[in-house]
Design a protein around this motif. Sequence first.
Motif, PDB file in Angstrom:
ATOM      1  N   SER A  51       0.797  -1.230   0.000  1.00  0.00           N
ATOM      2  CA  SER A  51       0.000   0.000   0.000  1.00  0.00           C
ATOM      3  C   SER A  51       0.827   1.276   0.000  1.00  0.00           C
ATOM      4  O   SER A  51       0.340   2.331  -0.417  1.00  0.00           O
ATOM      5  N   ARG A  52       2.063   1.214   0.424  1.00  0.00           N
ATOM      6  CA  ARG A  52       2.828   2.463   0.577  1.00  0.00           C
ATOM      7  C   ARG A  52       3.755   2.755  -0.598  1.00  0.00           C
ATOM      8  O   ARG A  52       3.886   3.910  -1.005  1.00  0.00           O
ATOM      9  N   ILE A  53       4.414   1.744  -1.140  1.00  0.00           N
ATOM     10  CA  ILE A  53       5.373   2.002  -2.219  1.00  0.00           C
ATOM     11  C   ILE A  53       5.076   1.191  -3.470  1.00  0.00           C
ATOM     12  O   ILE A  53       5.872   1.184  -4.412  1.00  0.00           O
ATOM     13  N   GLY A  54       3.933   0.491  -3.502  1.00  0.00           N
ATOM     14  CA  GLY A  54       3.535  -0.219  -4.703  1.00  0.00           C
ATOM     15  C   GLY A  54       4.228  -1.543  -4.922  1.00  0.00           C
ATOM     16  O   GLY A  54       4.067  -2.168  -5.970  1.00  0.00           O
ATOM     17  N   GLN A  55       5.007  -1.992  -3.974  1.00  0.00           N
ATOM     18  CA  GLN A  55       5.625  -3.309  -4.027  1.00  0.00           C
ATOM     19  C   GLN A  55       5.716  -3.848  -2.615  1.00  0.00           C
ATOM     20  O   GLN A  55       5.593  -3.088  -1.640  1.00  0.00           O
ATOM     21  N   PRO A  56       5.878  -5.164  -2.443  1.00  0.00           N
ATOM     22  CA  PRO A  56       5.817  -5.754  -1.100  1.00  0.00           C
ATOM     23  C   PRO A  56       6.868  -5.177  -0.155  1.00  0.00           C
ATOM     24  O   PRO A  56       8.057  -5.171  -0.472  1.00  0.00           O
ATOM     25  N   TYR A  57       6.396  -4.685   0.996  1.00  0.00           N
ATOM     26  CA  TYR A  57       7.327  -4.151   1.991  1.00  0.00           C
ATOM     27  C   TYR A  57       6.672  -4.178   3.364  1.00  0.00           C
ATOM     28  O   TYR A  57       5.860  -3.320   3.703  1.00  0.00           O
ATOM     29  N   ALA A  58       7.011  -5.185   4.154  1.00  0.00           N
ATOM     30  CA  ALA A  58       6.533  -5.312   5.536  1.00  0.00           C
ATOM     31  C   ALA A  58       7.623  -5.991   6.340  1.00  0.00           C
ATOM     32  O   ALA A  58       8.189  -6.996   5.903  1.00  0.00           O
ATOM     33  N   PHE A  71      -4.174 -10.475  15.293  1.00  0.00           N
ATOM     34  CA  PHE A  71      -3.639  -9.233  14.760  1.00  0.00           C
ATOM     35  C   PHE A  71      -2.140  -9.379  14.553  1.00  0.00           C
ATOM     36  O   PHE A  71      -1.435  -9.941  15.401  1.00  0.00           O
ATOM     37  N   MET A  72      -1.666  -8.862  13.435  1.00  0.00           N
ATOM     38  CA  MET A  72      -0.231  -8.779  13.189  1.00  0.00           C
ATOM     39  C   MET A  72       0.145  -7.316  12.984  1.00  0.00           C
ATOM     40  O   MET A  72      -0.442  -6.619  12.157  1.00  0.00           O
ATOM     41  N   TYR A  73       1.110  -6.844  13.773  1.00  0.00           N
ATOM     42  CA  TYR A  73       1.630  -5.487  13.681  1.00  0.00           C
ATOM     43  C   TYR A  73       3.022  -5.576  13.045  1.00  0.00           C
ATOM     44  O   TYR A  73       3.792  -6.501  13.338  1.00  0.00           O
ATOM     45  N   TYR A  74       3.352  -4.604  12.197  1.00  0.00           N
ATOM     46  CA  TYR A  74       4.609  -4.700  11.448  1.00  0.00           C
ATOM     47  C   TYR A  74       5.031  -3.312  10.968  1.00  0.00           C
ATOM     48  O   TYR A  74       4.220  -2.368  10.913  1.00  0.00           O
ATOM     49  N   SER A  75       6.296  -3.173  10.614  1.00  0.00           N
ATOM     50  CA  SER A  75       6.832  -1.901  10.127  1.00  0.00           C
ATOM     51  C   SER A  75       6.522  -1.726   8.644  1.00  0.00           C
ATOM     52  O   SER A  75       6.626  -2.667   7.859  1.00  0.00           O
ATOM     53  N   ILE A  76       6.157  -0.491   8.267  1.00  0.00           N
ATOM     54  CA  ILE A  76       5.942  -0.145   6.866  1.00  0.00           C
ATOM     55  C   ILE A  76       6.763   1.098   6.530  1.00  0.00           C
ATOM     56  O   ILE A  76       6.981   1.966   7.368  1.00  0.00           O
ATOM     57  N   GLY A  96       1.951  -1.009  10.350  1.00  0.00           N
ATOM     58  CA  GLY A  96       0.773  -1.555   9.707  1.00  0.00           C
ATOM     59  C   GLY A  96       0.087  -2.569  10.608  1.00  0.00           C
ATOM     60  O   GLY A  96       0.693  -3.151  11.501  1.00  0.00           O
ATOM     61  N   ILE A  97      -1.217  -2.761  10.382  1.00  0.00           N
ATOM     62  CA  ILE A  97      -2.004  -3.716  11.156  1.00  0.00           C
ATOM     63  C   ILE A  97      -2.766  -4.610  10.180  1.00  0.00           C
ATOM     64  O   ILE A  97      -3.493  -4.124   9.316  1.00  0.00           O
ATOM     65  N   ALA A  98      -2.599  -5.918  10.325  1.00  0.00           N
ATOM     66  CA  ALA A  98      -3.368  -6.882   9.538  1.00  0.00           C
ATOM     67  C   ALA A  98      -4.099  -7.807  10.493  1.00  0.00           C
ATOM     68  O   ALA A  98      -3.649  -8.049  11.619  1.00  0.00           O
ATOM     69  N   GLU A  99      -5.242  -8.336  10.055  1.00  0.00           N
ATOM     70  CA  GLU A  99      -6.007  -9.257  10.885  1.00  0.00           C
ATOM     71  C   GLU A  99      -6.245 -10.571  10.139  1.00  0.00           C
ATOM     72  O   GLU A  99      -6.200 -10.627   8.906  1.00  0.00           O
ATOM     73  N   SER A 100      -6.519 -11.617  10.918  1.00  0.00           N
ATOM     74  CA  SER A 100      -6.780 -12.935  10.355  1.00  0.00           C
ATOM     75  C   SER A 100      -7.692 -13.701  11.290  1.00  0.00           C
ATOM     76  O   SER A 100      -7.695 -13.477  12.507  1.00  0.00           O
ATOM     77  N   ARG A 331      18.130  -8.345  -1.311  1.00  0.00           N
ATOM     78  CA  ARG A 331      18.914  -7.490  -0.422  1.00  0.00           C
ATOM     79  C   ARG A 331      18.134  -6.266   0.056  1.00  0.00           C
ATOM     80  O   ARG A 331      18.664  -5.175   0.193  1.00  0.00           O
ATOM     81  N   GLY A 332      16.827  -6.443   0.298  1.00  0.00           N
ATOM     82  CA  GLY A 332      16.045  -5.421   0.953  1.00  0.00           C
ATOM     83  C   GLY A 332      15.261  -4.502   0.048  1.00  0.00           C
ATOM     84  O   GLY A 332      14.701  -3.514   0.526  1.00  0.00           O
ATOM     85  N   LYS A 333      15.180  -4.793  -1.254  1.00  0.00           N
ATOM     86  CA  LYS A 333      14.322  -3.980  -2.112  1.00  0.00           C
ATOM     87  C   LYS A 333      12.855  -4.251  -1.805  1.00  0.00           C
ATOM     88  O   LYS A 333      12.000  -3.384  -1.966  1.00  0.00           O
ATOM     89  N   THR A 334      12.562  -5.471  -1.401  1.00  0.00           N
ATOM     90  CA  THR A 334      11.231  -5.850  -0.940  1.00  0.00           C
ATOM     91  C   THR A 334      11.381  -6.605   0.373  1.00  0.00           C
ATOM     92  O   THR A 334      12.474  -7.072   0.709  1.00  0.00           O
ATOM     93  N   TRP A 335      10.274  -6.711   1.123  1.00  0.00           N
ATOM     94  CA  TRP A 335      10.274  -7.483   2.369  1.00  0.00           C
ATOM     95  C   TRP A 335       8.930  -8.187   2.512  1.00  0.00           C
ATOM     96  O   TRP A 335       7.878  -7.588   2.289  1.00  0.00           O
ATOM     97  N   THR A 336       8.975  -9.449   2.900  1.00  0.00           N
ATOM     98  CA  THR A 336       7.777 -10.256   3.093  1.00  0.00           C
ATOM     99  C   THR A 336       7.819 -10.897   4.470  1.00  0.00           C
ATOM    100  O   THR A 336       8.889 -11.265   4.961  1.00  0.00           O
ATOM    101  N   LEU A 337       6.655 -11.013   5.103  1.00  0.00           N
ATOM    102  CA  LEU A 337       6.521 -11.703   6.379  1.00  0.00           C
ATOM    103  C   LEU A 337       5.993 -13.104   6.132  1.00  0.00           C
ATOM    104  O   LEU A 337       5.141 -13.314   5.262  1.00  0.00           O
TER     105      LEU A 337
END
Length: 355
Positions: A51-58, A71-76, A96-100, A331-337
């Motif tokens: 949502s912030r930079i148009g590519q995966p980053y969490a 709830f999952m809390y994470y850096s964006i 960021g906050i995600a729910e499941s 090397r950190g261009k994207t980040w996935t949880l």
Amino acid sequence: MATRRTMGLGVGSVLAMAAAAAACAPMARAERPAPAAAPEVKLFTRYSDTSRIGQPYAKDPSVIRFAGRYFMYYSIPPAKDNRQGGDGFPTGWAIGIAESRDLKSWRKVGEVLPVQQVEKNGIAAPGAIVIRGKVHLFYQTYGNGRRDAINHGWSTDGINFERDPGNPVFRPDPVEATWSAGRAIDAEPFVHGDKLLLYYATRDPEMKVQKIGVASAPLDSAYGKSDWTNLSKHGPALEPELAWERNCVEGASIIRRDGKLYMFYAGGYNNEPQQIGVAVSSDGVTWKRLSDKPLLTDGPPGSWNDSESGHPAAFQDGKRTLLFFQGNPDRGKTWTLAATELGWGKRGPYLKSVK
């Protein structure tokens, strides 16, 4: 996390700086050794935020169960369009906050934005815990070097947070704890008896070596600035000792199992690679490693976590133990949880898929 603010930069600059940013960014990049023959880890779930930079980053996950859902809390990272966030601050690093409902499928439901003056450069690396029907969130300020510290907020719905007006609530006193630069990031709260323990990462006075300390507050307190006692005045709870840890241990995540406390921690600065180890304790202050090797390594060449498996978040859900962590192949261009399931044996935890 220690990078400059990205206010007013174009998307290319934001992406470049976001790629360089890390909860444990190295002062100088070390050469990465030839990759070991690491097995592919079987994943339980995988999630990222575009949502912030148009590519995966969490980054920097923290997971809780609250009000019948997870709830999952994470850096964006900073938003590429320089939009305004809380209290008119630009949307720099935030949470960021995600729910499941099942820990497998996640949906973003909100953001925790900087709203206090101390947060204006950004906030990150959340640590969440449920106490007496409220979600308490401990998180770091961002972009202030050795002055970064731990803030505190609370919520009755898991999404909207009130802030302690006295933030920040904790940073080690470098005069009292001379081994530390006085910085505190990567908050991890954990209830132990009648105390709330707060694990934090800090650096040595030269700001080169990252170490883990722990503080405590009475469980029935407000967890404000005057409530905390640094239990690591005379030295860290854990510091780098093994070759794979290089100059950094950070991101402590604590769970209790069979009367013992287990710390899952990240070793190595981001993408060196960062990998995950385990230590054990009876009192939460003194820790002993279970092995001289990481529990979870970076992935094999070409895998989604080729560059690292880092910043763990252990989560006990009934009899099931999940290990959430961050990874990337670039090397950190994207980040996935992601999360993998752990089993338990006589020697402690093991990866179920590669026992």
